[in-house]
Motif scaffolding. Structure first.
Motif, mmCIF file in Angstrom:
data_model
loop_
_atom_site.group_PDB
_atom_site.id
_atom_site.type_symbol
_atom_site.label_atom_id
_atom_site.label_comp_id
_atom_site.label_asym_id
_atom_site.label_seq_id
_atom_site.Cartn_x
_atom_site.Cartn_y
_atom_site.Cartn_z
ATOM 1 N N CYS A 16 0.931 -1.178 -0.099
ATOM 2 C CA CYS A 16 0.112 -0.106 0.023
ATOM 3 C C CYS A 16 0.898 1.172 -0.022
ATOM 4 O O CYS A 16 0.877 2.108 -0.834
ATOM 5 C CB CYS A 16 -0.932 -0.209 1.313
ATOM 6 N N ARG A 40 3.942 -1.781 -7.586
ATOM 7 C CA ARG A 40 3.112 -0.626 -7.089
ATOM 8 C C ARG A 40 3.565 -0.209 -5.614
ATOM 9 O O ARG A 40 3.891 -1.027 -4.976
ATOM 10 C CB ARG A 40 1.591 -0.802 -6.883
ATOM 11 N N LYS A 45 0.210 9.433 0.436
ATOM 12 C CA LYS A 45 -0.973 8.584 0.771
ATOM 13 C C LYS A 45 -2.152 9.552 0.976
ATOM 14 O O LYS A 45 -2.135 10.567 1.963
ATOM 15 C CB LYS A 45 -0.599 7.781 1.943
ATOM 16 N N HIS A 193 -8.572 -3.241 -2.056
ATOM 17 C CA HIS A 193 -9.281 -2.174 -1.592
ATOM 18 C C HIS A 193 -10.749 -2.471 -1.415
ATOM 19 O O HIS A 193 -11.723 -2.048 -0.509
ATOM 20 C CB HIS A 193 -9.336 -0.797 -2.213
ATOM 21 N N GLU A 219 -2.466 -5.548 -3.022
ATOM 22 C CA GLU A 219 -1.400 -5.063 -2.064
ATOM 23 C C GLU A 219 -0.379 -6.375 -1.539
ATOM 24 O O GLU A 219 -1.116 -6.954 -0.614
ATOM 25 C CB GLU A 219 -2.082 -3.986 -1.276
ATOM 26 N N ASP A 230 -3.305 0.117 5.842
ATOM 27 C CA ASP A 230 -3.948 -1.063 5.242
ATOM 28 C C ASP A 230 -3.432 -2.474 5.559
ATOM 29 O O ASP A 230 -3.444 -3.277 4.818
ATOM 30 C CB ASP A 230 -4.242 -0.847 3.723
ATOM 31 N N GLN A 233 -5.682 -5.899 4.782
ATOM 32 C CA GLN A 233 -5.819 -6.267 3.622
ATOM 33 C C GLN A 233 -4.673 -6.622 2.984
ATOM 34 O O GLN A 233 -4.608 -7.194 1.555
ATOM 35 C CB GLN A 233 -6.683 -5.335 2.753
HETATM 36 MN MN MN Z 1 -3.961 0.702 0.424
#
Ligand code: MN
Ligand code: PEP
Length: 354
Positions: A16, A40, A45, A193, A219, A230, A233
């Motif tokens: 993330c 990524r 953020k 997400h 992620e 995050d 996740q």
């Molecule tokens: Mn994220």
């Protein structure tokens, strides 16, 4: 070459947020040994509240440069203003992505589009946080207008007030409609997400593949539990590998199908669907005509339109019948609330007539 039109699924993975050089490089090195083409990491953020971790800022771009040099993967980061754009491009970022909180704002989107006018850099556009397809399409058009050729969209789900197992409701019909309106646009699913939690990533990824999506953005963190954003996740590179290896990738073009009668069988089934649909419309129309007659009767007898007890019992028995046929209560409620509204409209028309 359009980098988004490669072997399905195109996998984009990485944390993330970029947090430290070690976290970025360790994650990237593991991912580069898997089928991950694009790395990524969020550098800036967008956080809902100001005291949350807001990204490491420009220093993170140096780490992405190292990822490129040491692994050969392409790198992508989120940009939300012109400063981000210039810094990212200067650092050799290969692909820019527009976050969900930016897509909602046409001023911000236009500013970014103007900043990359005439450049040959691919852009990925996340859906806006709210379920507004026109805003999403508007953002795509702004980039098309400044000459950006390689555009993909990322479906990351939509904010919703309703209690649901998802962090962001997928509302699959919206990306499907987008694809109908903008043909051939590569579409990437971001199950991280949508889900907000690890255990749903596989089922969402599989669904995206079944719906013919081109890729997945997931992620991935070397140590997800201590991630600064995050955490719930994110998954490890090994976890990602497991998900990807367990995906069933179905054929996308009819000519690739195994069964020789595929096209004929499909046509036959589609014909059946068309017949059922016209039957549905005919039945609904008969129902509405009857509702009108009831309206006339109520009017003559000076009764009100709304009689809730009767309606509750109609819905209740529809739910029971639906359950027997394997139709969900949620669907029956949605369907009947639409039917009810239309019946009321029809009866109101009767009442308005002198
Ligand atoms: Mn994220
Ligand atoms: C992200 O990808 O980390 C992110 C902030 O996503 P979104 O814009 O979809 O919320």
């Amino acid at each position: 070459m359009n980098i988004f039109n490669t072997k399905r699924p195109l996998i984009i993975a990485g944390p993330c947020s970029a947090e430290t050089e070690e976290q970025v490089l360790q994650t990237a090195k593991k991912l580069s040994k898997q089928d991950v083409k694009i790395f990524r990491a969020g550098i800036w953020k967008p956080r809902t509240r100001p005291n949350n971790f807001e990204g490491v800022g420009s220093i993170g771009l140096e780490w992405l440069k190292k990822v490129k040099a040491e692994t050969g993967m392409l790198v992508t980061t989120e940009v939300a203003n012109t400063k981000h754009v210039y810094e990212a491009i200067k650092a050799g970022v290969d692909i820019l992505w527009i976050g969900a909180r930016t897509t909602v704002n046409p001023f911000a989107v236009q500013e970014i589009a103007d900043a990359i006018k005439g450049m040959n850099i691919p852009v990925m556009i996340k859906n806006p946080v709210n379920p507004d397809i026109e805003l999403w399409i508007g953002a795509i058009e702004r980039f098309q207008k400044v000459g950006i050729k390689n555009i993909a969209v990322i479906h990351r789900g939509f904010s919703s007030l309703s209690n649901s197992k998802y962090r962001n409701e997928p509302k699959w019909q919206i990306p499907i409609e987008l694809r109908r309106r903008i043909e051939n646009i590569p579409i990437i699913c971001d199950p991280s997400h949508i889900a907000g939690r690890r255990d749903l990533l596989h089922e969402i990824s599989q669904k995206a593949m079944d719906l013919n999506y081109d890729g997945l953005m997931i992620e991935t963190h070397i140590n997800p539990d201590v991630a600064l954003s995050d955490a719930k996740q994110q998954i490890t590179p090994d976890g990602l590998n497991k998900i990807i290896n367990n995906l069933i990738i179905r054929h996308r073009k009819p000519t690739d199908a195994k069964s020789p009668n595929y096209i004929e069988t499909l046509e036959e089934l589609r014909t059946n669907i068309d017949e059922f649909d016209s039957f549905l419309i005919e039945t609904i129309s008969k129902r509405m005509q009857t509702a009108k007659k009831i309206g006339e009767l109520k009017k003559k007898n000076k009764m009100t339109i709304l009689q809730t007890g009767r309606w509750d019992s109609i819905v209740e028995s529809a739910i029971k019948n639906g359950a027997k046929e394997g139709i969900s209560e949620k669907f029956i409620n949605t369907l009947y609330s639409a039917i009810h509204q239309e019946s009321i409209n029809k009866q109101s028309e009767v009442f308005k007539r002198l």
